[in-house]
Design a protein around this motif. Structure first.
Motif, PDB file in Angstrom:
ATOM      1  N   HIS A 261     -59.004 -11.609  -4.705  1.00 59.49           N
ATOM      2  CA  HIS A 261     -59.263 -10.195  -4.422  1.00 59.49           C
ATOM      3  C   HIS A 261     -59.771 -10.027  -2.996  1.00 59.49           C
ATOM      4  O   HIS A 261     -60.702 -10.711  -2.583  1.00 59.49           O
ATOM      5  CB  HIS A 261     -60.296  -9.643  -5.403  1.00 59.49           C
TER       6      HIS A 261
ATOM      7  N   THR B 154     -55.287  -8.506  -5.667  1.00 58.13           N
ATOM      8  CA  THR B 154     -55.510  -7.145  -5.181  1.00 58.13           C
ATOM      9  C   THR B 154     -55.991  -7.156  -3.727  1.00 58.13           C
ATOM     10  O   THR B 154     -56.649  -8.098  -3.285  1.00 58.13           O
ATOM     11  CB  THR B 154     -56.569  -6.389  -6.006  1.00 58.13           C
TER      12      THR B 154
ATOM     13  N   ALA C 108     -67.302  -2.211  -0.106  1.00 56.28           N
ATOM     14  CA  ALA C 108     -66.770  -3.312  -0.917  1.00 56.28           C
ATOM     15  C   ALA C 108     -66.880  -4.640  -0.180  1.00 56.28           C
ATOM     16  O   ALA C 108     -67.208  -5.670  -0.765  1.00 56.28           O
ATOM     17  CB  ALA C 108     -65.320  -3.032  -1.297  1.00 56.28           C
TER      18      ALA C 108
ATOM     19  N   TYR D  67     -70.600  -5.528  -0.565  1.00 56.95           N
ATOM     20  CA  TYR D  67     -71.186  -5.732  -1.894  1.00 56.95           C
ATOM     21  C   TYR D  67     -70.283  -6.411  -2.914  1.00 56.95           C
ATOM     22  O   TYR D  67     -70.773  -6.916  -3.916  1.00 56.95           O
ATOM     23  CB  TYR D  67     -71.637  -4.391  -2.469  1.00 56.95           C
ATOM     24  N   ALA D  68     -68.973  -6.357  -2.719  1.00 56.12           N
ATOM     25  CA  ALA D  68     -68.097  -6.907  -3.756  1.00 56.12           C
ATOM     26  C   ALA D  68     -67.418  -8.195  -3.305  1.00 56.12           C
ATOM     27  O   ALA D  68     -66.624  -8.750  -4.052  1.00 56.12           O
ATOM     28  CB  ALA D  68     -67.062  -5.868  -4.189  1.00 56.12           C
TER      29      ALA D  68
ATOM     30  N   LEU E 262     -73.969   1.263  -5.885  1.00 57.90           N
ATOM     31  CA  LEU E 262     -72.965   1.130  -4.829  1.00 57.90           C
ATOM     32  C   LEU E 262     -72.168  -0.164  -4.991  1.00 57.90           C
ATOM     33  O   LEU E 262     -70.978  -0.225  -4.675  1.00 57.90           O
ATOM     34  CB  LEU E 262     -73.645   1.164  -3.451  1.00 57.90           C
ATOM     35  N   GLU E 263     -72.838  -1.161  -5.494  1.00 58.09           N
ATOM     36  CA  GLU E 263     -72.210  -2.461  -5.746  1.00 58.09           C
ATOM     37  C   GLU E 263     -71.189  -2.351  -6.873  1.00 58.09           C
ATOM     38  O   GLU E 263     -70.102  -2.928  -6.810  1.00 58.09           O
ATOM     39  CB  GLU E 263     -73.369  -3.381  -6.119  1.00 58.09           C
TER      40      GLU E 263
ATOM     41  N   PHE F  11     -69.633   0.518  -7.791  1.00 57.16           N
ATOM     42  CA  PHE F  11     -68.504   1.296  -7.242  1.00 57.16           C
ATOM     43  C   PHE F  11     -67.633   0.387  -6.370  1.00 57.16           C
ATOM     44  O   PHE F  11     -66.409   0.467  -6.398  1.00 57.16           O
ATOM     45  CB  PHE F  11     -68.986   2.465  -6.378  1.00 57.16           C
ATOM     46  N   SER F  12     -68.281  -0.459  -5.573  1.00 52.02           N
ATOM     47  CA  SER F  12     -67.534  -1.360  -4.683  1.00 52.02           C
ATOM     48  C   SER F  12     -66.589  -2.241  -5.481  1.00 52.02           C
ATOM     49  O   SER F  12     -65.436  -2.452  -5.080  1.00 52.02           O
ATOM     50  CB  SER F  12     -68.506  -2.242  -3.897  1.00 52.02           C
ATOM     51  N   ARG F  13     -67.074  -2.746  -6.608  1.00 54.26           N
ATOM     52  CA  ARG F  13     -66.207  -3.620  -7.408  1.00 54.26           C
ATOM     53  C   ARG F  13     -65.049  -2.848  -8.030  1.00 54.26           C
ATOM     54  O   ARG F  13     -63.992  -3.434  -8.296  1.00 54.26           O
ATOM     55  CB  ARG F  13     -67.014  -4.354  -8.477  1.00 54.26           C
TER      56      ARG F  13
ATOM     57  N   PHE G 262     -63.201  -1.012  -6.552  1.00 54.36           N
ATOM     58  CA  PHE G 262     -62.123  -1.061  -5.552  1.00 54.36           C
ATOM     59  C   PHE G 262     -61.602  -2.486  -5.329  1.00 54.36           C
ATOM     60  O   PHE G 262     -60.610  -2.659  -4.638  1.00 54.36           O
ATOM     61  CB  PHE G 262     -62.612  -0.475  -4.215  1.00 54.36           C
ATOM     62  N   ILE G 263     -62.298  -3.470  -5.852  1.00 49.50           N
ATOM     63  CA  ILE G 263     -61.916  -4.858  -5.555  1.00 49.50           C
ATOM     64  C   ILE G 263     -61.405  -5.599  -6.799  1.00 49.50           C
ATOM     65  O   ILE G 263     -60.237  -5.940  -6.877  1.00 49.50           O
ATOM     66  CB  ILE G 263     -63.098  -5.618  -4.913  1.00 49.50           C
ATOM     67  N   ASP G 264     -62.275  -5.848  -7.745  1.00 47.03           N
ATOM     68  CA  ASP G 264     -61.833  -6.655  -8.888  1.00 47.03           C
ATOM     69  C   ASP G 264     -62.103  -6.003 -10.235  1.00 47.03           C
ATOM     70  O   ASP G 264     -61.841  -6.620 -11.265  1.00 47.03           O
ATOM     71  CB  ASP G 264     -62.462  -8.053  -8.832  1.00 47.03           C
TER      72      ASP G 264
END
Lengths: 555, 555
Positions: A286, A306, A345, A348-349, B136-137, B139-141, B143-145
């Motif tokens: 990701h 992704t 992201a 944080y992600a 926020l973390e 929400f960030s995820r 968009f990622i995984d």
């Protein structure tokens, strides 16, 4: 003595006055929103007031260039003292506004191509820098203490209600427009086209005040395109070490890559070298990343699940449209990027950031600042900082956190992997390792409070050069850290001054690792390992869907 | 042997199949988007597939409660193995989905009211926690995984095209819908009303698949309302110390307050005590904060220039509408909150976070976790972490950074002020200072990788109790830090075990400060200092614009 009641709606009233003046000056159709391009000067003169905070959309890719040029052409006798808010200073017009005395103050993120001119304008007193930010930090301030009175942005198309289609290059637009519209500022948009029905709505029309169809499409820079033909075998070797020594070692699944050939090489080694190590599905699943063309072979090989993007990349549109499982594609089939959310992201992600730099000092601080050039940071500091507010765990994050805390009496915590990948010497044989960063000199010249460091040493976990990997997580003293850095600094003066005995000791402890220590076979480090060797190979890998901009084609 | 070509549009095809099934099952008008409330069960059964990631909007305020109830009422034989994504578990239905076997996995941020039940469901194996995040973390995820396949959200109103008006309580909705719509997920919205013309559009209709007018307006919790009548004189004293010893000392202009009576007291002392110290215009000008009713007197007194909000607060609507210079108000006159952007702003654009906690250990780590309750974090860790990616300077940030680095051989850097404000004993005489956080026990019980710490000791800069202020920035060793903490821990066992000589030494060095050390006159610490002493005073201060929910009215 009684004081008059305080007015609480000065922004609303002021906004109404500006819009009223503009309507009177230029007229407007399309629900009163559309203004002919020829009247842009009158529109801006009637909307912008002296001393305004004006946010001009311009980042490292997409430019509201028609509006930038119009702003720079205003009459400084009528409009002056403007405080510019801007992600990136890229075009000459971005500096012309200061030179012509229209603007005097600047808060921004990055000024790569214009860095020298920024420094000269600062020295002459024509440009007063508020601060240098990273993108997300600058957007954040738009909502807190730097709300724009006027924003000038760019979109692909508008409809008759002012709804905007920003398409793949959505980028900064939503954050800028939201901050402006919901603080009673005025939103002005240049669009390439006016359409009856938009492919989709990215920004609602009632957040938008004026729409101008610009004479030419907005400028966009294919900044993230790297021609594989220019990747060196040293970079292949470094990419092999990154994959085996870091990606595989920590099992990095969610990540961001910086811009440049070093990371492009890693992307091109995923379907070859990483595949041969059995890493598919185990690393790099990701991404928070712009649609790098050099990622195409890894996507095709099934490495990449992704990708969420800050912005798009010119020429990648049809490829993205054909790979909707991978990219963030809307119901209309085209991508929506979002710089604010992708930066969040990335912070944080993601478990890892890896990027290049120009200089690294003995504490591991790195900077792209050089004397006489005020370049700024972009997004690297945000991505390249330990996200100390993060609370969800992953194996990579836990392992990095464990390594940093082993043998210390402290509560367990994860940590982000932040890797700097550099050759020991950069262009013109400038050493990448230095005793003192040029950032110090720049700070003195420009009167900054502190030196502009891109990534601080205590956020960096690994430094990777052609000489090996220094794992700073495992260092326990400042001296160990210094020697670990010297240990991968090769034949630079910093590297030559290393304590050989101590570096060998660090090597025994796995803190300094040479290619042979992690069984990376240097004989394999040839360009044959690249999944694509040139632009044509990338086009081929995409099944003909990727259409590189002309400057990248030599056929 | 040839492999079949890989399909790259499985999400698009799957989305089309879901929407097609739903249309066939329930019909739909309004451009095919509106579904009668009575058919919600059929809609969800036809849209949701087993094993889906389903994001249910529910935060600490706004609840998509109609959809939550409908989800919990599905047939577990038909829909099961759901992976729930959710900011906050607040309603019984949020746990019913696990108890009934519809959902089995959870990624979330906070579960205050349901924390005990979460722990029991984890223990019984019915609920498997992916991870606990901050907002926020999480929400960030998305968009990622962790892109949702289906999201269930709430809005104030929709028009016939599915455009949404979320109004003051916009909150999480834009982030959730964007992440879902642009990964070919299905977006389902409950609305209070269907309107011909919306006051404004918050979310474009083409991001939305199905709209259901719910039988009752969505539930909303006035979580940030604190009755000044319940503020104690100890809290007034602590507020005085905070203002004089920290706010004024660092010149804190941009900040976030946690929830609770301790910070409400500070808000109510701005127009009285802070005003008497000449601090108007020097502190507390810009806020990332929900519209706290206790902030009204400070707003009226001209202390507060701007407020950007995560969400709104019930009863504050008309007051906000009448103060558009202060709040983020749209062209329609009502506020737009945005949790993602306000969290980003809290992290990157604020110089200080101050909030309460339940337990603090000897290293300064603090946690609200207690055994048997899996409560999560909400936004505090994001706001209460040093933003190491931040690069713009401010006097407060520079001073904190200087104090942390004085006498150390390290590159200059700013630092965020992170203050924990607690009485030494909380309810039921439980000490706030402990040798070992309950978070350790909870981690063992629940099988977490690491203990759920809200704010780590090395991010905390100050601890403030009725006994004084411990400035951890100035501590140079672990021992100094421990004694500084013990020094403000009063008559708790941790406080009693302090090394008196060392604490006096720390006091001489300004690391421990008593009220008298900073000339805070304890005799003034009475409720008379509060700018509003009860709810009625707040209403009066607002000029009758604030309309407290019934439960806060005793008149």
């Amino acid at each position: 003595m009684s004081t008059p009641p305080k007015a609480w709606n000065t922004l609303q009233a002021n906004r109404a006055a500006r819009v009223g003046r503009a309507r009177a000056a230029v007229g407007a159709d399309l629900d009163g929103k559309s203004v002919p391009a020829a009247r842009i000067n009158d529109l801006l003169h009637s909307v912008i007031e002296c001393g305004d905070r004006v946010c001009l959309e311009g980042n490292n890719q997409k430019q509201a260039d028609f509006l930038a040029k119009a702003l720079a052409g205003l009459d400084p006798a009528r409009v002056n003292g403007i405080h510019m808010l801007q992600s990136v200073l890229a075009l000459p017009e971005h500096l012309d506004v200061f030179e012509r005395g229209i603007a005097s103050r600047l808060d921004f993120s990055f000024s790569g191509p214009q860095a020298g001119r920024v420094a000269r304008l600062v020295a002459s007193g024509q440009l007063n820098i508020g601060a240098i930010h990273t993108y997300l930090e600058l957007f954040s301030r738009y909502f807190i203490d730097l709300a724009p009175r006027v924003c000038l942005v760019a979109a692909e198309a508008a409809d008759r209600h002012g709804n905007l289609y920003t398409g793949p290059n959505t980028e900064d637009t939503p954050a800028i427009v939201e901050a402006t519209a919901f603080k009673n500022g005025v939103v002005i948009v240049q669009v390439n086209r006016i359409m009856d029905v938009l492919p989709r709505v990215d920004i609602p029309g009632d957040w938008v005040d004026f729409v101008i169809r610009s004479p030419a499409p907005y400028y966009i820079e294919p900044l993230f395109t790297r021609d594989p033909a220019l990747i060196s075998e040293i970079q292949v070797l470094m990419a092999m070490m990154a994959i085996k020594g870091i990606y595989a070692e920590y099992g990095v699944q969610r990540l961001n890559h910086g811009i440049g050939f070093d990371t492009a090489a890693i992307e091109l080694l995923l379907p070859t070298y990483a595949e041969s190590l059995g890493l598919k599905g185990k690393i790099c699943r990701h991404w928070a990343l712009n649609p790098h063309p050099t990622l195409i072979p890894a996507i095709e090989a099934g490495f990449v699940e992704t990708v969420h993007s800050f912005g798009s990349e010119l020429g990648m549109e049809e490829y993205i449209r054909a790979r909707p499982d991978v990219f963030a594609v809307g119901p209309d089939g085209s991508m929506r990027s979002n710089r604010a959310m992708s930066q969040a992201a990335g912070h944080y992600a993601c478990d890892m950031f890896i990027g290049s730099t120009l200089q690294i000092d003995l504490q591991g601080n790195s900077s792209t600042a050089t004397a006489g050039r005020i370049a700024g940071f972009g997004g690297a500091p945000n991505m390249g900082a330990d996200a100390r507010g993060r609370r969800h765990a992953s194996p990579a994050w836990l392992k990095a956190g464990r390594q940093a805390r082993e043998g210390r009496n402290t509560i367990p915590r994860g940590q982000k992997l932040v890797v700097q990948i550099v050759e020991t010497f950069r262009e013109h044989m400038q050493p990448a390792f230095v005793d003192r960063l040029d950032a110090w000199t720049l700070a003195e010249q420009a009167g900054f409070d502190i030196p502009p460091v891109m990534i601080y040493g205590d956020d960096i976990t690994h430094i990777l050069t052609e000489e090996g990997i220094a794992n700073l997580l495992l260092c326990r003293t400042d001296e160990e850290r210094e020697q670990a850095i010297r240990g991968v600094a090769g034949y630079t003066p910093v590297g030559m001054a290393r304590d050989k005995r101590m570096v060998e000791n660090l090597r025994d402890r796995g803190i300094v690792q040479r290619a042979e220590d992690i069984a990376v076979d240097k004989r394999l480090a040839t360009r044959d390992l690249l999944a694509a060797k040139n632009m044509k190979d990338l086009v081929r890998a995409s099944g003909g869907l990727y259409a590189p901009p002309r400057r990248f084609r030599n056929w």
